[in-house]
Design a protein around this motif. Structure first.
Motif, PDB file in Angstrom:
ATOM      1  N   ARG A 111      26.047  66.795 -21.838  1.00  0.00           N
ATOM      2  CA  ARG A 111      27.314  67.281 -21.298  1.00  0.00           C
ATOM      3  C   ARG A 111      27.930  66.271 -20.330  1.00  0.00           C
ATOM      4  O   ARG A 111      29.139  66.024 -20.353  1.00  0.00           O
ATOM      5  CB  ARG A 111      27.092  68.620 -20.601  1.00  0.00           C
ATOM      6  N   LYS A 112      27.112  65.652 -19.466  1.00  0.00           N
ATOM      7  CA  LYS A 112      27.644  64.710 -18.481  1.00  0.00           C
ATOM      8  C   LYS A 112      28.004  63.369 -19.111  1.00  0.00           C
ATOM      9  O   LYS A 112      28.967  62.723 -18.696  1.00  0.00           O
ATOM     10  CB  LYS A 112      26.627  64.510 -17.360  1.00  0.00           C
ATOM     11  N   SER A 113      27.223  62.937 -20.092  1.00  0.00           N
ATOM     12  CA  SER A 113      27.475  61.639 -20.723  1.00  0.00           C
ATOM     13  C   SER A 113      27.414  61.817 -22.237  1.00  0.00           C
ATOM     14  O   SER A 113      26.345  61.678 -22.844  1.00  0.00           O
ATOM     15  CB  SER A 113      26.437  60.609 -20.255  1.00  0.00           C
ATOM     16  N   PRO A 114      28.531  62.140 -22.875  1.00  0.00           N
ATOM     17  CA  PRO A 114      28.522  62.389 -24.322  1.00  0.00           C
ATOM     18  C   PRO A 114      28.162  61.136 -25.107  1.00  0.00           C
ATOM     19  O   PRO A 114      28.463  60.014 -24.695  1.00  0.00           O
ATOM     20  CB  PRO A 114      29.964  62.833 -24.611  1.00  0.00           C
ATOM     21  N   LYS A 123      22.605  70.083 -25.949  1.00  0.00           N
ATOM     22  CA  LYS A 123      24.007  70.199 -25.546  1.00  0.00           C
ATOM     23  C   LYS A 123      24.160  70.089 -24.037  1.00  0.00           C
ATOM     24  O   LYS A 123      25.095  69.449 -23.535  1.00  0.00           O
ATOM     25  CB  LYS A 123      24.568  71.530 -26.054  1.00  0.00           C
ATOM     26  N   ARG A 124      23.235  70.707 -23.283  1.00  0.00           N
ATOM     27  CA  ARG A 124      23.282  70.576 -21.823  1.00  0.00           C
ATOM     28  C   ARG A 124      22.974  69.152 -21.382  1.00  0.00           C
ATOM     29  O   ARG A 124      23.542  68.656 -20.401  1.00  0.00           O
ATOM     30  CB  ARG A 124      22.286  71.552 -21.192  1.00  0.00           C
TER      31      ARG A 124
END
Length: 658
Positions: free
Chosen positions: A123-126, A119-120
């Motif tokens: 987070r920036k690029s789903p 998940k981390r």
């Protein structure tokens, strides 16, 4: 591909979008013949699944080269990594993740730690697409991965399943035999396995509307191939091209959802459509009259009556003394004398109760004056009284199986000086027939500081299945010479799971001696829905017996609006507030969903004699629906009960004849 490019470019020309399939192929052939550059179409794919199901092997099969390390005997992927490549002109980025361990209590922490790290990472690029892997040959009647699917939903949220494709590996394995001993059809078997996983996903997200596409994959080197060298399944399907097609379609749908904002209006989860609160019901609750009472329990209307009676002398003290007859002496009187004697006692009782209420009001006023003047403890030592002793409430009637043989063991409730009343709630029809107690009731009223009062009323029920709670908490500032302010919170459980919370606030203004203006607002929360309301109310008192109330309100929420108002005229009895005899007429108007409903209600409560009371209510609305209700209560007349029994028997006999 051409449609996807137009959508991503936010093309609005319908003539270009509504191309036929032949026209799209022609444009694609022209681009290939002219050696035009490849379409700028890329997608990010997140790979999830248990360890050993073939995630890395599937990635290698798609690129047709070994880009991810695989191992048939132990997990090969121990960290999150991105694998980038081009397949048929498509730029694809796979996010390969470590595999989850099978569902068990010991593996929950490790699986959750992996999910949180993934998940981390995204987070920036789903990702655009999620592939959830499972082995087809391991799905049987004992298969249950619900705990793992539930954990994925809790960590990533239910929205992760919106763009998820189910990938079933080892799809060329031998098909098990059916109950009749023959091999099951391949398509029916794969459909059955897919439906089983889909049911667990529905249980995890508490929503059965979602349908995830399923893809069947085989990565074994000995997998059959067609003349072009592409791997095929037992049903003749080419899974690699179908997977790319699924990814393209999912990517296009994701772009459509982003541009048209469809996904913002689609929420995965339990449907609460059947539990949406009714705006007319919330509006009627808002318009309900809320009396602001102090610690003595005297509200504004009764206070106005006591102030008007203040100048009058106490009639009870002016009455001559009366001799109380014994039972034998009373029996010797004639019928008319008995009636006169009982009427005299009732008249004296009414005057005595009025005197007690006035004295209580006078003591409260004197207490306020003493606090304002701030007398010293020495000066007030003669006037102060000790705290009243606790008062025992009447014993509750409990079932015989729960009652004690010893008379000293009783369930009793006491009312002491702290105004706290706690008592059990008896339900003889509850699940526990031996005990009968399945709830508790709490009532308390206290004076926080000068002119500031707080009250709490709540009731809780708990049985083997449901837990229900109802509570009303309120705080009020009562200014004897000015406005009064109150704020409260009402909480009620619905269906044992959902909670309805209402925050309301009221302000009362005494602009004229016998006129009280009231305005209030409320905010109701039910699940993730909020409703806001406001009301205006005015009460006019004419003398001691006549009261007029007019109010209007509005409730709004979830794109709906309800308007309503009412007018009430009430005529009270001569002995109010000692006796509650009254006659009221109420007219109500309600507007909701472009429909207006008018209704009228007539209600009367009176005493026919000393021991016979009657309540009559009738209502009728513009929809030609109405109701008439007559209630009587008597402590002497047995004929009323006989009439009811006769009516019931008559109805039963009439049904039997039919």
């Amino acid at each position: 591909m051409h449609l996807a490019t137009l959508i991503r470019a936010e093309e609005t020309d319908l003539q270009r979008v509504n191309l036929s399939s032949s026209g799209a192929r022609e444009i694609a052939n022209q681009h290939e013949a002219a050696d035009m550059p490849q379409l700028d179409f890329s997608c990010r794919i997140l790979v999830l699944g248990k360890t050993g199901v073939g995630k890395s092997a599937t990635i290698n099969s798609i690129f047709d080269q070994e880009k991810a390390t695989t191992n048939a005997f132990q997990p090969a992927t121990d960290c999150i990594q991105e694998i980038v490549g081009t397949v048929n002109g498509l730029n694809i980025t796979f996010i390969d993740t470590p595999g989850f361990l099978p569902s068990s209590t010991n593996n929950v922490k490790r699986n959750k730690r992996i999910m949180l790290s993934v998940k981390r990472f995204i987070r920036k690029s789903p990702p655009d697409i999620v592939l959830y892997f499972e082995r087809l040959d391991l799905i049987n009647s004992g298969y249950s991965d619900f705990p793992l699917l539930k954990l994925i939903t809790e960590v990533f949220g239910a929205a992760i399943w919106f763009n998820t494709i189910l990938v079933m590996t080892h799809s060329s394995s031998s098909i098990p035999e059916g109950p009749n001993g023959y091999t099951v059809n391949y398509d029916s078997y794969t459909s059955q396995c897919t439906n089983l996983i889909q049911q667990y996903i529905h249980q995890a997200i508490l929503d059965s509307r979602l349908e995830n596409p399923a893809l069947f994959v085989e990565n074994h080197p000995q997998c059959p191939r067609n003349i072009l060298g592409e791997k095929i399944l037992p049903n003749g399907q080419i899974w690699r091209s179908q997977l790319l097609l699924f990814c393209i379609c999912t990517k296009v749908l994701g772009d459509v959802n982003s541009l048209l904002k469809f996904q913002n209006g689609v929420e995965l989860g339990p449907t609460n459509s059947a539990r949406v609160p009714s705006l007319p019901h919330l509006l009627s609750s808002l318009l309900r009259h809320r009396s602001v009472s102090n610690q003595s329990g005297i509200d504004d209307e009764i206070e106005e009556i006591l102030l008007s009676d203040k100048e009058e002398g106490d009639e009870y003290d002016q009455l001559p003394s009366i001799r109380i007859l014994t039972k034998s002496q009373f029996e010797k009187l004639s019928k008319s004398q008995k009636e006169d004697y009982l009427d005299e006692l009732e008249y004296r009782e009414t005057l005595y109760l009025k005197k007690q209420m006035k004295e209580e009001y006078r003591r409260r006023k004197e207490k306020l004056l003493l606090e304002e003047q701030k007398f010293s403890d020495i000066d007030n030592s003669d006037d102060q009284q000790g705290p009243p002793e606790p008062v025992q409430l009447p014993d509750m009637a409990v079932p015989l199986s729960f009652d004690s043989d010893c008379a000293i063991h009783r369930y009793r409730c006491l009312v002491d000086n702290d105004q706290l009343l706690v008592r059990p709630v008896l339900d003889p029809q509850g699940w526990d027939h031996d005990v009968g107690f399945d709830g508790i009731n709490l009532e308390t009223t206290t004076e926080v500081k000068k002119n500031v009062y707080a009250s709490v009323v709540g009731q809780m029920h708990k049985n083997k299945q449901d837990f229900n709670i109802q509570s009303e908490c309120a705080a009020a500032y009562v200014n004897p010479m000015g406005p009064s302010y109150s704020i409260g919170v009402d909480v009620q459980s619905v269906g044992g799971k959902d909670m309805v919370c209402t925050v309301h606030s009221n302000t009362k203004l005494k602009n004229i001696k016998h006129n009280i203006a009231d305005c209030g607002v409320s905010l109701t929360s039910f699940g993730k829905k909020y409703y806001v309301g406001a009301k205006l109310e005015d009460t006019l008192l004419i003398g001691k017996r006549l009261k007029f109330v007019i109010n209007a309100g509005r409730m709004e929420g979830q794109g709906q609006v309800a308007h309503g108002g009412s007018f009430e005229a009430c005529l009270r009895g001569e002995d109010y507030p000692i006796r509650n005899d009254n006659l009221s007429l109420t007219m109500t108007v309600l507007s909701f969903n472009k429909e207006t409903v008018l209704s009228g209600n007539l209600q009367s409560e009176f005493r026919l004699s000393r021991s016979l009371k009657a309540t009559v209510s009738a209502n009728l609305n513009s929809r030609k629906m109405g109701q008439i209700c007559i209630k009587t209560s008597s402590s002497e007349h047995l004929q009323i009960a006989l009439v009811a029994v006769f009516s019931i028997l008559k109805v039963l006999l009439h049904r039997k004849e039919i």
